[in-house]
Scaffold this active site. Structure first.
Site, PDB file in Angstrom:
ATOM      1  N   HIS A  52       0.854  -1.200   0.000  1.00 33.34           N
ATOM      2  CA  HIS A  52       0.000   0.000   0.000  1.00 33.34           C
ATOM      3  C   HIS A  52       0.888   1.248   0.000  1.00 33.34           C
ATOM      4  O   HIS A  52       1.455   1.620   1.023  1.00 33.34           O
ATOM      5  CB  HIS A  52      -0.924  -0.018   1.227  1.00 33.34           C
ATOM      6  CG  HIS A  52      -1.895   1.126   1.284  1.00 33.34           C
ATOM      7  ND1 HIS A  52      -3.239   0.937   1.516  1.00 33.34           N
ATOM      8  CD2 HIS A  52      -1.726   2.462   1.163  1.00 33.34           C
ATOM      9  CE1 HIS A  52      -3.847   2.120   1.539  1.00 33.34           C
ATOM     10  NE2 HIS A  52      -2.941   3.061   1.328  1.00 33.34           N
TER      11      HIS A  52
ATOM     12  N   HIS B 200       1.541   5.321  -2.172  1.00 33.40           N
ATOM     13  CA  HIS B 200       0.958   6.398  -3.004  1.00 33.40           C
ATOM     14  C   HIS B 200       2.105   7.073  -3.737  1.00 33.40           C
ATOM     15  O   HIS B 200       2.489   8.201  -3.419  1.00 33.40           O
ATOM     16  CB  HIS B 200       0.223   7.418  -2.129  1.00 33.40           C
ATOM     17  CG  HIS B 200      -1.018   6.886  -1.491  1.00 33.40           C
ATOM     18  ND1 HIS B 200      -2.260   7.011  -2.065  1.00 33.40           N
ATOM     19  CD2 HIS B 200      -1.205   6.198  -0.334  1.00 33.40           C
ATOM     20  CE1 HIS B 200      -3.172   6.435  -1.280  1.00 33.40           C
ATOM     21  NE2 HIS B 200      -2.546   5.930  -0.222  1.00 33.40           N
TER      22      HIS B 200
ATOM     23  N   LYS C 290       1.813  10.673  -5.127  1.00 31.34           N
ATOM     24  CA  LYS C 290       1.833  11.830  -4.227  1.00 31.34           C
ATOM     25  C   LYS C 290       3.237  12.112  -3.669  1.00 31.34           C
ATOM     26  O   LYS C 290       3.481  13.169  -3.103  1.00 31.34           O
ATOM     27  CB  LYS C 290       0.911  11.580  -3.022  1.00 31.34           C
ATOM     28  CG  LYS C 290      -0.564  11.429  -3.339  1.00 31.34           C
ATOM     29  CD  LYS C 290      -1.355  11.279  -2.037  1.00 31.34           C
ATOM     30  CE  LYS C 290      -2.856  11.302  -2.253  1.00 31.34           C
ATOM     31  NZ  LYS C 290      -3.424  10.033  -2.700  1.00 31.34           N
TER      32      LYS C 290
ATOM     33  N   HIS D  94      -9.675   2.194   0.642  1.00 33.34           N
ATOM     34  CA  HIS D  94      -9.256   2.973   1.807  1.00 33.34           C
ATOM     35  C   HIS D  94     -10.451   3.066   2.750  1.00 33.34           C
ATOM     36  O   HIS D  94     -11.503   3.582   2.361  1.00 33.34           O
ATOM     37  CB  HIS D  94      -8.845   4.381   1.382  1.00 33.34           C
ATOM     38  CG  HIS D  94      -7.444   4.486   0.908  1.00 33.34           C
ATOM     39  ND1 HIS D  94      -7.015   3.902  -0.247  1.00 33.34           N
ATOM     40  CD2 HIS D  94      -6.361   5.097   1.461  1.00 33.34           C
ATOM     41  CE1 HIS D  94      -5.727   4.165  -0.401  1.00 33.34           C
ATOM     42  NE2 HIS D  94      -5.297   4.883   0.622  1.00 33.34           N
TER      43      HIS D  94
ATOM     44  N   GLU E  17     -10.349   5.857   7.700  1.00 36.19           N
ATOM     45  CA  GLU E  17      -9.084   6.447   8.146  1.00 36.19           C
ATOM     46  C   GLU E  17      -9.427   7.668   8.986  1.00 36.19           C
ATOM     47  O   GLU E  17      -9.226   8.815   8.584  1.00 36.19           O
ATOM     48  CB  GLU E  17      -8.220   6.816   6.934  1.00 36.19           C
ATOM     49  CG  GLU E  17      -6.809   7.218   7.304  1.00 36.19           C
ATOM     50  CD  GLU E  17      -5.963   7.531   6.087  1.00 36.19           C
ATOM     51  OE1 GLU E  17      -6.462   7.387   4.950  1.00 36.19           O
ATOM     52  OE2 GLU E  17      -4.799   7.927   6.276  1.00 36.19           O
TER      53      GLU E  17
ATOM     54  N   ASP F 298       2.431   3.256   2.928  1.00 39.43           N
ATOM     55  CA  ASP F 298       1.507   4.358   2.665  1.00 39.43           C
ATOM     56  C   ASP F 298       2.259   5.553   2.089  1.00 39.43           C
ATOM     57  O   ASP F 298       3.076   5.404   1.199  1.00 39.43           O
ATOM     58  CB  ASP F 298       0.727   4.706   3.937  1.00 39.43           C
ATOM     59  CG  ASP F 298      -0.662   5.282   3.654  1.00 39.43           C
ATOM     60  OD1 ASP F 298      -1.094   5.239   2.501  1.00 39.43           O
ATOM     61  OD2 ASP F 298      -1.310   5.756   4.604  1.00 39.43           O
ATOM     62  N   ASN F 299       2.049   6.731   2.635  1.00 44.70           N
ATOM     63  CA  ASN F 299       2.580   7.948   2.007  1.00 44.70           C
ATOM     64  C   ASN F 299       4.055   8.157   2.328  1.00 44.70           C
ATOM     65  O   ASN F 299       4.566   7.643   3.316  1.00 44.70           O
ATOM     66  CB  ASN F 299       1.779   9.145   2.482  1.00 44.70           C
ATOM     67  CG  ASN F 299       0.328   9.038   2.079  1.00 44.70           C
ATOM     68  OD1 ASN F 299      -0.420   8.284   2.688  1.00 44.70           O
ATOM     69  ND2 ASN F 299      -0.054   9.728   1.047  1.00 44.70           N
TER      70      ASN F 299
HETATM   71 ZN   LIG Z   1      -3.325   5.076   1.520  1.00 43.78          ZN
END
Ligand SMILES: [Zn+2]
Length: 454
Positions: free
Chosen positions: A84, A86, A89, A247, A250, A347-348
Site C-alpha cells: 500500500h 501512493h 503523491k 481505503h 481512516e 503508505d505515504n
Molecule cells: Zn493510503
C-alpha cells in the site's frame, strides 16, 4: 574466528553458507534437520544457480563443489513487499506544505499540488525517484494507489497518471514489481465516471479502489446509498475481473463503520477473497462487541487488512498544541486471531499525509513492530512484510525464499530478529537474481534537477 565473508561473487553458481533465515520466509518442511535459534530461525546453506534458488539445506550440507560465501549466522531475508503506497503523491512535501500536518490539511495540499504540478513528466520523475529508493532498500514489489479523479480544466488526471504508471511498470519489470489501484472517493461510482475509470484500470491490469471515510452518513437512507455505491463498484469489478482495494475508515470517529458495510457487500456480491481494506483505524475505537462482530464478518468475507502504522500514528489524533493520546492503528492482533491476514505497509512518503519516509520496508517493519507490539516473541512479525503482502498481491515467489524462486535477498549484519529490529541497517546488501545490486538511494537533488554537492 574468521570474519564473515560477504564479498559476493560474480559467478552464476554459489552457496551462501550459514545463513539465518526467519522461518516465516520458508516453506514448511524445507528446514527439517537444521538447527534453530531462539527465534525458531533455521541455519541454512542457500544454493544459487543462474539467478535462482536451487537448494535450501541445513547448514553444512550445501554442495562442496561450488564457491561458498560464509554469512556466519547472519540474517538472510527475501526482498520485502509494500502492498500500500501512493507513489503519485510522493516527494511533494517541500513544494506544497501541509501547515498543520493533519488530515484535512493533507487533502487540501494534495489537491493543490495535483492540480498545479501533476503532468506526465512530474509524475514520472517522482515515481523514478521512489522506485530507486525502494530498490536500493531491498523492496521487491509495490502496490500503489493512483489518484484517479475526473478530468478538470488542468488535465485528465486518471489518463495521465495511469499512462505514466504503465510506462514505469514496464520499464521497472524484473527490478521492482508494480501494481496500481484506481483511487477515487466512493461517490465517483455513482455516475458514468466509475465505468470510465474501471475501463482504464482494466486496460492497465490494475485494481479498482476507492475511499470510504464516512462519519454520520451510515444511517437510514445514507446506508442504502453506500450499499448502492459498493454494489456498483463490485459490479464494475466483476464485469472486468478486477480485484478491489479500498481505503477504509481512516478516522478516529467510532461511528465510522464502513468496514462492516464492505464485508457485507463483499459477501453479497460473491467477492470473497478478492478484497483488501487499508487503514481501518476507527475499528480500534468501537465498542468491543461491535468490533468483534465486524471482525467476524471480515473473516467470513475473506478480506485482507493492510495497516499503515507510521502514517496512521502521524495523522490520527493530531490536534494543534495537544499531545496525541492514541496510535491510530487497526486492531491487527484481534483480526489475526480471527484468521484475517494482515500486512504492514508504508503508505505515504514525503507528502501532505506523511512528511517523512524513504520507501524502505525494513524501516516500516521495524516501526511496525514497535507501534503494533508485534514482539515478545518476534517470530511471526516478518510475515507481515513478506509472504502475507505477497499473497495479497498474488505474487508467488516474492516475499519468501523458496526453491525455484528468483535469488532475491537482503543480507543483514544482524544475527537475530532482535538485532534486525534494533538497527536501521543502512549497510544491508541487496541481491537480485543472484547478483548484488549497486544501486544507491538517489540524492534529493534529483527531484529538482539541481547539481548534487557530493
Ligand atoms: Zn493510503
Amino acid at each position: 574466528m574468521t570474519k564473515p565473508d560477504i564479498t559476493l561473487p560474480d559467478t552464476r553458481a554459489f552457496v551462501l553458507r550459514n545463513a539465518r533465515v526467519p522461518s516465516v520466509f520458508l516453506t514448511d518442511g524445507v528446514t527439517a534437520g537444521a538447527t534453530r535459534d531462539a527465534d525458531g530461525s533455521p541455519l541454512l546453506d542457500i544454493v544459487v544457480e543462474d539467478g535462482r534458488f536451487t537448494g535450501l539445506r541445513p547448514a553444512g550440507q550445501g554442495p562442496s563443489e561450488l564457491p561458498a560465501f560464509d554469512l556466519a549466522g547472519r540474517q538472510a531475508w527475501p526482498r520485502l513487499v509494500d502492498v500500500h503506497a501512493h507513489l503519485d503523491k510522493g516527494h511533494t512535501v517541500a513544494r506544497t506544505a501541509n501547515p498543520d500536518g493533519d488530515f484535512l490539511g493533507a487533502r487540501a495540499a494534495t489537491t493543490e499540488d495535483r492540480l498545479r504540478y501533476w503532468d506526465g513528466e512530474d509524475i514520472r520523475r517522482r515515481l523514478a525517484f521512489s522506485l530507486a529508493c525502494a530498490e536500493a532498500h531491498g523492496v521487491g514489489a509495490i502496490r500503489t494507489h493512483l489518484d484517479s479523479h475526473e478530468e478538470t480544466a488542468q488535465r485528465d488526471q486518471a489518463a495521465t497518471s495511469w499512462a505514466v504508471f504503465r510506462e514505469m511498470r514496464d520499464a521497472w519489470a524484473g527490478r521492482v514489481t508494480l501494481q496500481g489501484v484506481g483511487l477515487v472517493a466512493i461517490e465517483a461510482y455513482g455516475d458514468d465516471y466509475g465505468r470510465r475509470l474501471a475501463d482504464i484500470v482494466a486496460e492497465s491490469g490494475g485494481l479498482l479502489g476507492g475511499g470510504l471515510r464516512p462519519t454520520a452518513i451510515l444511517q437510514g437512507s445514507a446506508l442504502s446509498e453506500m450499499n448502492d455505491l459498493l454494489d456498483r463498484l463490485f459490479g464494475l469489478a466483476r464485469e472486468r475481473d478486477l480485484d478491489v482495494d479500498l481505503h477504509v475508515d481512516e478516522i478516529d470517529d467510532p461511528v465510522a463503520a464502513s468496514l462492516d458495510v464492505i464485508a457485507r457487500a463483499t459477501v453479497r456480491n460473491g467477492y470473497e477473497g478478492r478484497v483488501t481494506c487499508g487503514h481501518c483505524c476507527s475499528l480500534a475505537l468501537q465498542p468491543a462487541d461491535q468490533a468483534a462482530a465486524t471482525i467476524a464478518r471480515v473473516a467470513k468475507a475473506g478480506i485482507s487488512i493492510v495497516t499503515l502504522p507510521t502514517v496512521n500514528m502521524y495523522l490520527q489524533d493530531r490536534q494543534w498544541e495537544r499531545t496525541p493520546r492514541w496510535r491510530g492503528v487497526a486492531p491487527v492482533k484481534e483480526l489475526a486471531a480471527a484468521g484475517v491476514p494482515f500486512a504492514i505497509a508504508g503508505d505515504n512518503c514525503r507528502d501532505g499525509f506523511y512528511a517523512y519516509g524513504d520507501h524502505d520496508m525494513l524501516d516500516t517493519f521495524r516501526a511496525g513492530v514497535r507501534i503494533l507490539h508485534l514482539d515478545h516473541p518476534l517470530q511471526q512479525a516478518p510475515s507481515h512484510v513478506g509472504p502475507i503482502p505477497a499473497a495479497i498481491m498474488g505474487l508467488e515467489h516474492t516475499g519468501q525464499i523458496r526453491e525455484g524462486g528468483s535469488a532475491d535477498l537482503i543480507l543483514l549484519p544482524a544475527r537475530s530478529l532482535n538485532e534486525v529490529v534494533a538497527r536501521p541497517h543502512a549497510d544491508r546488501i541487496v541481491l537480485r537474481a543472484g547478483r548484488r545490486i549497486t544501486t544507491k538511494v538517489p540524492r534529493y537533488e534529483e527531484l529538482t534537477g539541481e547539481m548534487s554537492p557530493w
